[in-house]
Motif scaffolding. Sequence first.
Motif, PDB file in Angstrom:
ATOM      1  N   ALA A  86      30.288 -19.650  85.988  1.00 37.97           N
ATOM      2  CA  ALA A  86      30.941 -18.506  84.984  1.00 37.97           C
ATOM      3  C   ALA A  86      29.564 -18.117  84.411  1.00 37.97           C
ATOM      4  O   ALA A  86      28.470 -18.378  84.554  1.00 37.97           O
ATOM      5  N   SER A 110      39.460 -26.981  78.620  1.00 35.95           N
ATOM      6  CA  SER A 110      37.989 -27.200  79.008  1.00 35.95           C
ATOM      7  C   SER A 110      37.128 -26.843  77.801  1.00 35.95           C
ATOM      8  O   SER A 110      35.906 -27.412  77.883  1.00 35.95           O
ATOM      9  N   ASN A 111      37.524 -25.852  76.737  1.00 41.15           N
ATOM     10  CA  ASN A 111      36.454 -25.683  75.900  1.00 41.15           C
ATOM     11  C   ASN A 111      37.390 -25.922  74.542  1.00 41.15           C
ATOM     12  O   ASN A 111      37.725 -24.909  74.010  1.00 41.15           O
ATOM     13  N   PRO A 159      30.981 -24.285  83.988  1.00 44.23           N
ATOM     14  CA  PRO A 159      30.603 -23.291  82.856  1.00 44.23           C
ATOM     15  C   PRO A 159      29.071 -23.251  83.008  1.00 44.23           C
ATOM     16  O   PRO A 159      28.214 -24.009  83.586  1.00 44.23           O
ATOM     17  N   GLN A 208      36.963 -14.633  80.710  1.00 45.97           N
ATOM     18  CA  GLN A 208      37.082 -15.603  81.892  1.00 45.97           C
ATOM     19  C   GLN A 208      38.567 -15.564  82.342  1.00 45.97           C
ATOM     20  O   GLN A 208      38.804 -16.315  83.399  1.00 45.97           O
ATOM     21  N   TRP A 243      29.344 -18.106  80.743  1.00 45.34           N
ATOM     22  CA  TRP A 243      29.458 -18.835  79.500  1.00 45.34           C
ATOM     23  C   TRP A 243      30.275 -19.897  79.725  1.00 45.34           C
ATOM     24  O   TRP A 243      30.806 -20.333  80.612  1.00 45.34           O
ATOM     25  N   TYR A 244      30.791 -20.567  78.362  1.00 47.66           N
ATOM     26  CA  TYR A 244      31.559 -21.476  78.476  1.00 47.66           C
ATOM     27  C   TYR A 244      33.034 -20.930  78.609  1.00 47.66           C
ATOM     28  O   TYR A 244      33.158 -19.680  78.290  1.00 47.66           O
ATOM     29  N   PRO A 245      33.994 -21.739  79.027  1.00 46.94           N
ATOM     30  CA  PRO A 245      35.274 -21.186  79.234  1.00 46.94           C
ATOM     31  C   PRO A 245      35.935 -20.415  77.979  1.00 46.94           C
ATOM     32  O   PRO A 245      35.716 -20.745  76.934  1.00 46.94           O
ATOM     33  N   GLN A 246      36.478 -19.079  78.086  1.00 42.61           N
ATOM     34  CA  GLN A 246      36.990 -18.253  77.230  1.00 42.61           C
ATOM     35  C   GLN A 246      37.755 -17.246  77.866  1.00 42.61           C
ATOM     36  O   GLN A 246      37.903 -17.083  79.082  1.00 42.61           O
ATOM     37  N   ARG A 279      29.435 -16.499  72.418  1.00 42.22           N
ATOM     38  CA  ARG A 279      28.773 -16.380  73.825  1.00 42.22           C
ATOM     39  C   ARG A 279      27.444 -15.646  73.564  1.00 42.22           C
ATOM     40  O   ARG A 279      27.262 -14.828  72.508  1.00 42.22           O
TER      41      ARG A 279
END
Length: 330
Positions: free
Chosen positions: A44, A261-262, A75, A52, A46-49, A3
Amino acid sequence: MKRRDFIHAVSSLAALSAWAAVIGCKPSATGTAANGLIPIRLQADWYPQPEQGGYFAAVAEGFYQAEGLDVTILPLGQYTSALQVVSSGGADFGLGASDQILEAVSNGLPLMAIGATMQHDPQAIMVHKDSPIQTFSDLEGHTVAAQPGATWFRYIVGKYHLKNVRETPATHSIANFLADPSYIQQIFITSEPYFVSKAGGTFRTMLISSAGYDPYRVFFTRRDYIEQHPEIVAKFVRATIKGWQEYLRNPGPANAMILKSNPAQNPAQMQYTLQALKDGSFITGPDASGTEIGKMTAARWAANNDQLTSLGVVRKPIDPATAYTLKFLA
């Protein structure tokens, strides 16, 4: 790096001030969907992580649904910011940081933080285990890979009276760190150390917050949205806090959603991040019971605003109380 620092997702928040006159207060078209729930868009950072995770837990465990909300987590695109998206009405809620919100409000954007995702900032600098850098003062004469224009870097330079420290753009990778024993890099303590360890490297870290610069990580919305839909905001806050409490107890369902999702995530990496969040008390603060999750104080906001003003980041003085509300955190 999995991220980037979303505080500088756009080149300058000052550039967004021009939006304020154009967008004004753009209301959302809030209504009930066919499933009987109110559709909500959460932008969000950033990307799903796992950072979160509480939001995903609130979806996976049905906490938002129990409040009558159908929440979609969006995202973040690489060349935009949650501030932009929420301010323009592209989402109802967003993820950011208290210094980011203060700067945005000083530039005329109609945003308000409504709760804290993290009580403390997980940003840090990473050096090799044998590096001579032991304190922030030791950065004198060295180069630090950081996000260009990072506020925390300006703070460190000023506080420690650094005259000969250089900033080079961060590459969002650990490749340079592994190749150069003298490399100093901005990181999220929940992320890059995992990859360095996996590659066989050794390192030490220094949290930026330990130097006295410690913004909240927050979730926020527009001022007009709070005025028009206070009951929806209250429901979102309640379910979000419940989601974070559950995620720290039982991350499985949320992590399954994140992985789906990621796919760039993996279970070992996610476990590392979750443990780092717990070890640093980033979500809970000092009370591990979780009762303080989401809470914020006027004193912390005022202190952060004073820091930004003294650094010249906030150029137009504001009342920091216009950048947040505590009324949904009772």
